[in-house]
Design a protein around this motif. Structure first.
Motif, PDB file in Angstrom:
ATOM      1  N   ILE A 167       3.094  -0.810 -12.339  1.00 38.97           N
ATOM      2  CA  ILE A 167       3.734  -2.118 -12.400  1.00 38.97           C
ATOM      3  C   ILE A 167       2.881  -3.112 -11.620  1.00 38.97           C
ATOM      4  N   LEU A 168       2.680  -4.253 -12.189  1.00 37.53           N
ATOM      5  CA  LEU A 168       2.027  -5.356 -11.490  1.00 37.53           C
ATOM      6  C   LEU A 168       3.138  -6.248 -10.960  1.00 37.53           C
ATOM      7  N   GLY A 194      -9.479  -7.170 -14.296  1.00 39.80           N
ATOM      8  CA  GLY A 194      -8.566  -6.691 -15.318  1.00 39.80           C
ATOM      9  C   GLY A 194      -7.125  -7.024 -14.991  1.00 39.80           C
ATOM     10  N   MET A 195      -6.766  -6.986 -13.696  1.00 36.27           N
ATOM     11  CA  MET A 195      -5.409  -7.342 -13.291  1.00 36.27           C
ATOM     12  C   MET A 195      -5.119  -8.803 -13.637  1.00 36.27           C
ATOM     13  N   ALA A 198      -7.954  -6.246  -6.318  1.00 36.98           N
ATOM     14  CA  ALA A 198      -6.538  -6.194  -5.968  1.00 36.98           C
ATOM     15  C   ALA A 198      -6.351  -5.793  -4.514  1.00 36.98           C
ATOM     16  N   SER A 199      -7.236  -4.933  -4.016  1.00 35.12           N
ATOM     17  CA  SER A 199      -7.114  -4.492  -2.620  1.00 35.12           C
ATOM     18  C   SER A 199      -7.325  -5.644  -1.651  1.00 35.12           C
ATOM     19  N   VAL A 200      -8.210  -6.565  -1.985  1.00 38.79           N
ATOM     20  CA  VAL A 200      -8.442  -7.730  -1.119  1.00 38.79           C
ATOM     21  C   VAL A 200      -7.222  -8.649  -1.131  1.00 38.79           C
ATOM     22  N   LEU A 201      -6.666  -8.867  -2.308  1.00 42.94           N
ATOM     23  CA  LEU A 201      -5.471  -9.715  -2.391  1.00 42.94           C
ATOM     24  C   LEU A 201      -4.297  -9.091  -1.653  1.00 42.94           C
ATOM     25  N   SER A 229       0.196  -7.336  -7.258  1.00 43.54           N
ATOM     26  CA  SER A 229      -0.583  -6.129  -6.980  1.00 43.54           C
ATOM     27  C   SER A 229      -0.043  -4.954  -7.773  1.00 43.54           C
ATOM     28  N   PRO A 230      -0.898  -4.041  -8.213  1.00 41.64           N
ATOM     29  CA  PRO A 230      -0.389  -2.824  -8.850  1.00 41.64           C
ATOM     30  C   PRO A 230       0.387  -1.995  -7.831  1.00 41.64           C
ATOM     31  N   LEU A 231       1.504  -1.454  -8.283  1.00 40.38           N
ATOM     32  CA  LEU A 231       2.365  -0.687  -7.382  1.00 40.38           C
ATOM     33  C   LEU A 231       1.619   0.493  -6.767  1.00 40.38           C
ATOM     34  N   CYS A 232       0.711   1.114  -7.532  1.00 36.22           N
ATOM     35  CA  CYS A 232      -0.024   2.268  -7.004  1.00 36.22           C
ATOM     36  C   CYS A 232      -0.805   1.922  -5.743  1.00 36.22           C
ATOM     37  N   LEU A 233      -1.149   0.639  -5.606  1.00 36.22           N
ATOM     38  CA  LEU A 233      -1.959   0.226  -4.464  1.00 36.22           C
ATOM     39  C   LEU A 233      -1.119  -0.153  -3.244  1.00 36.22           C
TER      40      LEU A 233
END
Length: 301
Positions: free
Chosen positions: A171-172, A198-199, A225-228, A241-245
């Protein structure tokens, strides 16, 4: 200039004459003589002294002999090295993956594959943004791409040239630091993705499909995404952010969900490959991955 001309030139020297050199090279003597003449025209000087009965080099020919020998030697070494590299590459499984999945999904998924069947090939992973990963696939420099996928988002990996399997769901979702007020995603500072991400591509496509207006001008942008997510933890604004992260951040309270369910974008995690047949090791891995994924999704394309 042709490589065969250099081989002809050295054959004449090794055999001590044109007739024996022609026999060794499996051509007629006139044909060999014409190729030597072509070589001399390319060099711009006579290589053989034709005023003597024995084979004798001119000064230019004597100097060129070293060049011809070194050139052929280097070509042979280069051919052997290239062949060895190709053999090694054919036994290497080359993955491209977007940054978030390379950190969160790929290690565990690879462990599942290895538990199901031993992987004897070397596994090589390149983590990059989506645009770069697609380029690796299109140019044939990667055999597989692990990435998030959304049906509304454009992709260079079209169904006529690539196929994919569903590996999982993600999930984003908008997240922010618990200290950031207000929790309204429209009012909070916007941490955005750049065009290489891609996100960002998925988020923009989902907004267009749902008729959602994008937030105001971003205060910060990155393709990672990790920086955001890090900027969101620092209280800089809201980031999708993707939930996995960010699952652990949400569980520990370092981040909180912003907005509601309507602001979240469901995504798939997919593994892509070219439709063209690949190395035996790559084909074996694909069959293994497809078998493990059969209970969670259907193969596409």
């Amino acid at each position: 200039m042709e490589i065969a001309w250099l081989e002809d030139f050295l054959a004449v020297l090794d055999e001590g004459g044109f007739s024996r050199a022609a026999e060794r090279r499996a051509v007629s003597q006139p044909a060999l003589s014409r190729r030597i003449r072509s070589l001399e025209q390319w060099v711009g000087a006579a290589l053989f002294d034709r005023n003597t009965h024995s084979v004798r080099l001119t000064a230019a020919g004597d100097r060129f002999r070293l060049v011809a020998e070194e050139t052929l030697r280097r070509l042979e070494i280069g051919r052997e090295e290239a062949f060895g590299a190709a053999q090694a590459a054919s036994g290497t499984l080359r993955f491209a993956a977007t940054h978030a999945l390379s950190l969160t999904f790929f290690p565990l998924w690879l462990r599942k594959l290895e538990a199901a069947a031993p992987i004897e090939s070397t596994v090589q992973l390149t983590a990059d943004n989506m645009v770069a990963c697609e380029r690796l696939m299109v140019e044939g420099r990667a055999q597989f791409l692990l990435c998030h996928h959304h049906r509304e988002a454009a992709s260079r990996l079209t169904n006529d040239a690539f196929r994919s399997i569903h590996l999982g769901q993600d999930i984003l979702l908008p997240v922010m630091a618990p200290s950031l007020q207000p929790r309204d995603v429209a009012a909070a500072p916007f941490l955005a993705y750049t065009s290489e991400s891609g996100m960002g591509r998925i988020l923009a496509a989902a907004w267009v499909a749902s008729g959602t207006r994008a937030p105001a001008e971003p205060v910060f942008a990155s393709h990672l995404a990790s920086v955001l997510a890090t900027m969101a933890r620092d209280g800089r604004g809201v980031a999708w952010s993707p939930l996995c992260l960010v699952a652990e951040d949400l569980a520990t309270g370092r981040l909180v969900r912003a907005g509601g369910a309507a602001d979240e974008v469901p995504m798939e995690i997919r593994l892509f490959r070219p439709k063209a047949r690949q190395s035996p090791g790559a084909e074996a891995l694909w069959l293994l991955a497809a078998g493990l994924a059969s209970t969670s999704g259907e193969e596409r394309g």
